[in-house]
Scaffold this motif. Structure first.
Motif, short mmCIF file in Angstrom:
data_model
loop_
_atom_site.label_atom_id
_atom_site.label_comp_id
_atom_site.label_asym_id
_atom_site.label_seq_id
_atom_site.Cartn_x
_atom_site.Cartn_y
_atom_site.Cartn_z
N LEU A 191 -5.48 -40.20 76.24
CA LEU A 191 -4.51 -40.65 77.24
C LEU A 191 -3.74 -41.90 76.82
O LEU A 191 -2.52 -41.98 77.05
CB LEU A 191 -5.21 -40.88 78.59
N PRO A 192 -4.38 -42.92 76.21
CA PRO A 192 -3.59 -44.09 75.79
C PRO A 192 -2.53 -43.77 74.74
O PRO A 192 -1.60 -44.57 74.54
CB PRO A 192 -4.66 -45.04 75.21
N ALA A 193 -2.66 -42.62 74.07
CA ALA A 193 -1.71 -42.26 73.02
C ALA A 193 -0.64 -41.28 73.50
O ALA A 193 0.10 -40.73 72.67
CB ALA A 193 -2.46 -41.66 71.83
N PHE A 194 -0.56 -41.05 74.81
CA PHE A 194 0.39 -40.07 75.35
C PHE A 194 1.81 -40.31 74.84
O PHE A 194 2.47 -39.39 74.36
CB PHE A 194 0.36 -40.13 76.88
N SER A 195 2.26 -41.54 74.97
CA SER A 195 3.65 -41.83 74.59
C SER A 195 3.83 -41.68 73.08
O SER A 195 4.88 -41.18 72.62
CB SER A 195 4.03 -43.25 75.03
N GLY A 196 2.84 -42.09 72.30
CA GLY A 196 2.94 -41.98 70.86
C GLY A 196 2.94 -40.53 70.39
O GLY A 196 3.70 -40.16 69.48
N ILE A 197 2.12 -39.69 71.01
CA ILE A 197 2.10 -38.27 70.65
C ILE A 197 3.43 -37.62 71.02
O ILE A 197 3.98 -36.83 70.25
CB ILE A 197 0.93 -37.55 71.36
N ALA A 198 3.94 -37.95 72.21
CA ALA A 198 5.22 -37.40 72.65
C ALA A 198 6.33 -37.75 71.67
O ALA A 198 7.17 -36.91 71.32
CB ALA A 198 5.56 -37.90 74.05
N GLN A 199 6.34 -38.99 71.22
CA GLN A 199 7.38 -39.42 70.28
C GLN A 199 7.20 -38.74 68.92
O GLN A 199 8.18 -38.29 68.32
CB GLN A 199 7.31 -40.95 70.11
N ALA A 200 5.96 -38.63 68.45
CA ALA A 200 5.71 -38.04 67.13
C ALA A 200 6.03 -36.55 67.10
O ALA A 200 6.52 -36.04 66.09
CB ALA A 200 4.26 -38.27 66.73
N LEU A 201 5.77 -35.85 68.20
CA LEU A 201 5.98 -34.40 68.25
C LEU A 201 7.27 -34.02 68.97
O LEU A 201 7.53 -32.84 69.19
CB LEU A 201 4.78 -33.72 68.94
N ASP A 202 8.06 -35.04 69.34
CA ASP A 202 9.32 -34.80 70.04
C ASP A 202 9.08 -33.96 71.30
O ASP A 202 9.75 -32.95 71.56
CB ASP A 202 10.32 -34.09 69.12
N ALA A 203 8.11 -34.39 72.10
CA ALA A 203 7.72 -33.66 73.31
C ALA A 203 8.17 -34.40 74.56
O ALA A 203 8.24 -35.63 74.59
CB ALA A 203 6.20 -33.48 73.34
N THR A 204 8.48 -33.65 75.61
CA THR A 204 8.86 -34.23 76.90
C THR A 204 7.61 -34.60 77.69
O THR A 204 6.50 -34.11 77.39
CB THR A 204 9.70 -33.23 77.71
N PRO A 205 7.73 -35.43 78.74
CA PRO A 205 6.57 -35.74 79.59
C PRO A 205 5.94 -34.49 80.19
O PRO A 205 4.71 -34.41 80.32
CB PRO A 205 7.17 -36.65 80.67
N VAL A 206 6.75 -33.51 80.58
CA VAL A 206 6.22 -32.27 81.14
C VAL A 206 5.40 -31.52 80.10
O VAL A 206 4.32 -30.98 80.39
CB VAL A 206 7.36 -31.38 81.68
N GLN A 207 5.88 -31.47 78.86
CA GLN A 207 5.12 -30.79 77.80
C GLN A 207 3.81 -31.52 77.52
O GLN A 207 2.79 -30.88 77.26
CB GLN A 207 5.97 -30.73 76.52
N MET A 208 3.84 -32.85 77.56
CA MET A 208 2.60 -33.59 77.36
C MET A 208 1.62 -33.32 78.49
O MET A 208 0.41 -33.24 78.27
CB MET A 208 2.90 -35.09 77.25
N GLN A 209 2.13 -33.18 79.71
CA GLN A 209 1.26 -32.86 80.84
C GLN A 209 0.60 -31.50 80.63
O GLN A 209 -0.52 -31.26 81.08
CB GLN A 209 2.06 -32.89 82.14
N GLN A 210 1.29 -30.61 79.94
CA GLN A 210 0.73 -29.29 79.66
C GLN A 210 -0.48 -29.36 78.74
O GLN A 210 -1.34 -28.48 78.76
CB GLN A 210 1.79 -28.37 79.07
#
Length: 405
Positions: free
Chosen positions: A35-54
């Protein structure tokens, strides 16, 4: 229970509780560490917040679906093989997450993680009732909940440290190590607790018919709702942690552990009190105490959000107090659920976990995205989860009282 239980585990009772709690820790580690890496994973994989929630909801739905089979398989093949194969699959899935290069790959391997993680959680509950009579089982269940509470407090600290000092891939490599350690520990230490005379034949058709009978049992369903749904009153804050802690409370990723210290501290304290009360007060009274705590804290949470700006100094202790109320009553209700099918406790544990996980998945995929923008909305949603459990218990408590003291 197993008639040879006293011969299977000669070490202290708390040692078995630690081993079973470690199996239960797989779930919290799978969720809270990254969870603390949510924003970093989203940026690295070019993912939206909704995709990260998935990546959360896919894990929970995979957990729910496969949980229908973990317990039933353990009723047929034994507890030990299901635990070992489940932890091995979890280790492989964690490896898949670590080497993922797209959000699609990560969602897929998170689903596999969820499908395998439930083996330890589901089967460990059945093991407790294999080994202990009801009052003793409540104490062990409380000990498991107590030790289990350490994981969500440690996981975000580990995840935040790894993310800051390495990268997000290292978090999943850490889970690979956790999975491998559990495979080794259970291979060396875990006995087979299901007596050979209690094994059930595994037939998918018969299994589905048994599930249908149990899932249409009013008492079983209400007890499942009473134990599992109030958990989401706290869990939705976990699922919304990147927004709730990072945006509303202004905490840095390395400070997320404060939230988990309060929430898991509440669970550990509630479990400790629950274990001390085992056999000393009526079960209905203990469950009522837990719901009273959650009800009053829910009202306080809504009032504070109406009157004060969101601040960590009051928001975090409120979540912890709610968790205390849930942990005070849930060991008792969980054992009541398992005893609705005394000859197929593995199956009952599977169905209970499936229902709870489906609820968790719906909260993660539907409710949290709707309410995470507002701390007031989060507090109202939390109170709603508690009320579902409270009403369910109110409807079933008289029937349970006919069977239990």
């Amino acid at each position: 229970m197993n008639p040879e239980a006293s011969q299977l585990w000669r070490a202290p009772r708390w040692a078995l509780a630690v081993l079973l709690a470690c199996l239960g820790m797989v779930g919290p580690f799978s969720i809270d560490t990254y969870l603390p890496a949510f924003s970093g994973i989203a940026q690295a994989l070019d993912a939206t917040p909704v995709q990260m929630q998935q990546t959360l909801s896919s894990y929970l739905f995979g957990f729910a679906v496969m949980n229908l089979f973990h317990g039933a398989l353990s009723d047929s093949w034994g507890r030990r093989p299901v635990v070992l194969w489940g932890m091995l699959a979890f280790t492989i899935a964690s490896l898949g997450c670590a080497v993922s290069t797209s959000i699609g790959q990560l969602v897929f391997w998170r689903t596999v993680q969820g499908m395998s993680a439930g083996a330890g959680i589901v089967v460990s509950r059945a093991i407790i009732r294999d080994m202990f009579p009801p009052s003793e089982a409540q104490r062990v269940m409380s000990q498991v909940t107590l030790f289990f509470g350490v994981a969500p407090a440690i996981a975000p600290m580990v995840g935040g440290f790894l993310f800051v000092h390495a990268d997000w891939h290292s978090i999943f490599w850490f889970l690979v190590a956790v999975g491998a350690a559990l495979v080794l520990a259970n291979w060396r230490l875990l006995p087979e607790t299901l007596h050979k005379t209690q094994r059930q034949p595994f037939h998918v058709g018969e299994l589905m018919r048994n599930y249908w009978r149990l899932s249409t049992d009013r008492r079983f369903l209400l007890l499942c709702l009473a134990s599992g749904i109030p958990f989401n009153g706290m869990f939705l804050y976990v699922l919304a942690a990147p927004v709730f802690l990072g945006e509303h409370l202004g905490l840095a990723p390395t400070q997320f552990f404060w939230f988990f210290c309060f929430s898991i501290g509440g669970i550990m304290a509630g479990a400790a009190v629950s274990g001390r009360l085992a056999g000393k007060i009526r079960q209905r009274r203990q469950i009522r105490h837990g719901f009273v705590v959650m009800f009053l804290i829910s009202l306080l949470n809504i009032a504070l959000n109406l009157l004060l700006p969101a601040k960590a100094w009051w928001a975090l202790p409120v979540v912890g107090a709610f968790a205390f109320g849930w942990a005070l009553m849930v060991p008792v209700v969980t054992l009541l659920v398992l005893d609705q099918a005394p000859d197929r406790r593995g199956m009952a544990s599977s169905l209970q976990s499936c229902i709870a996980s489906l609820a968790n998945g719906l909260v993660a995929g539907v409710l949290v995205p709707l309410v995470m923008h507002s701390t007031l909305a989060l507090s109202i949603a939390s109170a709603g989860m508690m009320l579902i459990g409270l009403v369910s218990w109110h409807w079933v408590k008289r029937e349970v009282a006919q069977d239990r003291p």
